[in-house]
Write an enzyme that holds these catalytic residues in place. Structure first.
Site, PDB file in Angstrom:
ATOM      1  CG  ASP A  10      34.995  52.745  56.778  1.00  0.00           C
ATOM      2  OD1 ASP A  10      35.572  53.621  57.458  1.00  0.00           O
ATOM      3  OD2 ASP A  10      35.002  52.758  55.532  1.00  0.00           O
ATOM      4  CB  SER A  11      32.723  56.671  57.005  1.00  0.00           C
ATOM      5  OG  SER A  11      33.886  56.414  56.234  1.00  0.00           O
ATOM      6  CB  CYS A  73      36.160  54.732  60.102  1.00  0.00           C
ATOM      7  SG  CYS A  73      36.123  56.444  59.577  1.00  0.00           S
ATOM      8  CD  GLU A 152      34.295  55.702  47.939  1.00  0.00           C
ATOM      9  OE1 GLU A 152      33.226  55.538  47.355  1.00  0.00           O
ATOM     10  OE2 GLU A 152      34.520  55.288  49.085  1.00  0.00           O
ATOM     11  CB  CYS A 184      42.767  57.553  55.160  1.00  0.00           C
ATOM     12  SG  CYS A 184      41.188  57.572  54.298  1.00  0.00           S
ATOM     13  CG  HIS A 186      39.094  55.209  50.830  1.00  0.00           C
ATOM     14  ND1 HIS A 186      38.433  55.142  52.029  1.00  0.00           N
ATOM     15  CD2 HIS A 186      38.134  55.203  49.863  1.00  0.00           C
ATOM     16  CE1 HIS A 186      37.127  55.128  51.807  1.00  0.00           C
ATOM     17  NE2 HIS A 186      36.923  55.162  50.506  1.00  0.00           N
TER      18      HIS A 186
END
Ligand code: DGL
Length: 266
Positions: A10-11, A73, A152, A184, A186
């Site tokens: 993932d990023s 991702c 985050e 996404c 997140h």
């Protein structure tokens, strides 16, 4: 049978949601998780840059002997899946096809909403994947770039997050979508808040579980499964800022997150 690890990348940290679904569904599989924390976020970057970063990670994972690679991702899947599949000697899976498959199953005719980073939405990859299965269904898309920093920050239930979600999702509510793809890594952590904003009748679709199912099928089809009952190991590798990865990452997978190694790429 093959007990080599599965590579997951993932990023940054968000792909741990996909890793967790893989641990739950395939407890016998060992994994190497690579989070590109030095170069996150991928969402606002160009397709060329994201593809270059993704290829570097693929080649590093291959050098570690992985038997398959999961691109956790969404942005990287949107821009780089075809390139990585073309040059990888092992199977490479993304998260968009599994998410689109789940959307095709749950929608009763649409429209289907898709939310993701600016890059994922601009690529149109989800709309194409959904329409390949269900050409009859209209897809309404919306980029939600502020959701990643909110997650985050741990603001899953913060009033600011609710306000921003109401603003982003207003056009999708107005379009009366019957399903919403969380496109996404997140967004899974905002699920209760997003459900509240969208209302109880809208199905929220998260591709993590579907991706784990797709991985299981691929490993079985290619005879690459680890023997049942064997001990599995999970390695975590990041390109920068290991302490923050551990701190924020524990919100994603709890105590299973061990210490991460740092490997710089590029
Ligand atoms: N992992 C990215 C995705 O799923 C979100 C974070 C980023 O922008 O890099 O699209």
């Amino acid at each position: 049978m093959n007990s080599a690890p599965v590579g997951i990348f993932d990023s940054g940290i968000g792909g741990l949601t996909v890793a967790r679904a893989i641990y739950d569904r395939l407890p016998q599989e060992s994994t190497i998780y690579f989070g590109d924390t030095a170069r996150v976020p991928y969402g606002p970057k160009s397709p060329e840059t994201v593809t270059r970063y993704s290829r570097e990670i693929l080649h590093w994972l291959l050098s570690q002997g992985v038997k398959a690679v999961v691109i956790a991702c969404n942005t990287s899947t949107a821009h780089a899946l075809d390139a990585l599949q073309a040059e990888s000697p092992v199977p490479v899976l993304g998260v968009i096809e599994p998410g689109a498959r789940a959307a095709g199953k749950v929608t009763s005719g649409g429209p289907v909403g898709v939310i993701g980073t600016a890059g994922t939405i601009a690529s149109n990859a989800y709309a194409r994947a959904i329409n390949r299965r269900r050409p009859d269904v209209r897809v309404e898309q919306r980029a939600c770039p502020l959701f990643v920093p909110l997650v985050e920050e741990g603001w899953f239930e913060h009033p600011a997050a609710e306000l921003i979600a109401a603003e982003y999702l207003a056009p999708l509510r107005a379009a009366n979508v019957d399903a919403l793809v969380l496109g996404c890594t997140h967004y899974r952590l905002l699920k209760p808040l997003l459900q509240r904003v969208m209302g109880p009748v809208v199905d929220l679709i998260d591709s993590a579980e579907e991706t784990a199912i797709a991985l299981e099928k691929t490993l079985r089809r290619q005879g690459l499964e680890s023997p049942l009952g064997g001990a599995s190991e999970h390695r975590f590798v990041v390109s920068d800022d290991e302490p923050r990865f551990r701190q924020v990452g524990s919100r994603f997978i709890g105590e299973r997150l061990g210490k991460a190694e740092v490997v710089a790429l590029g």
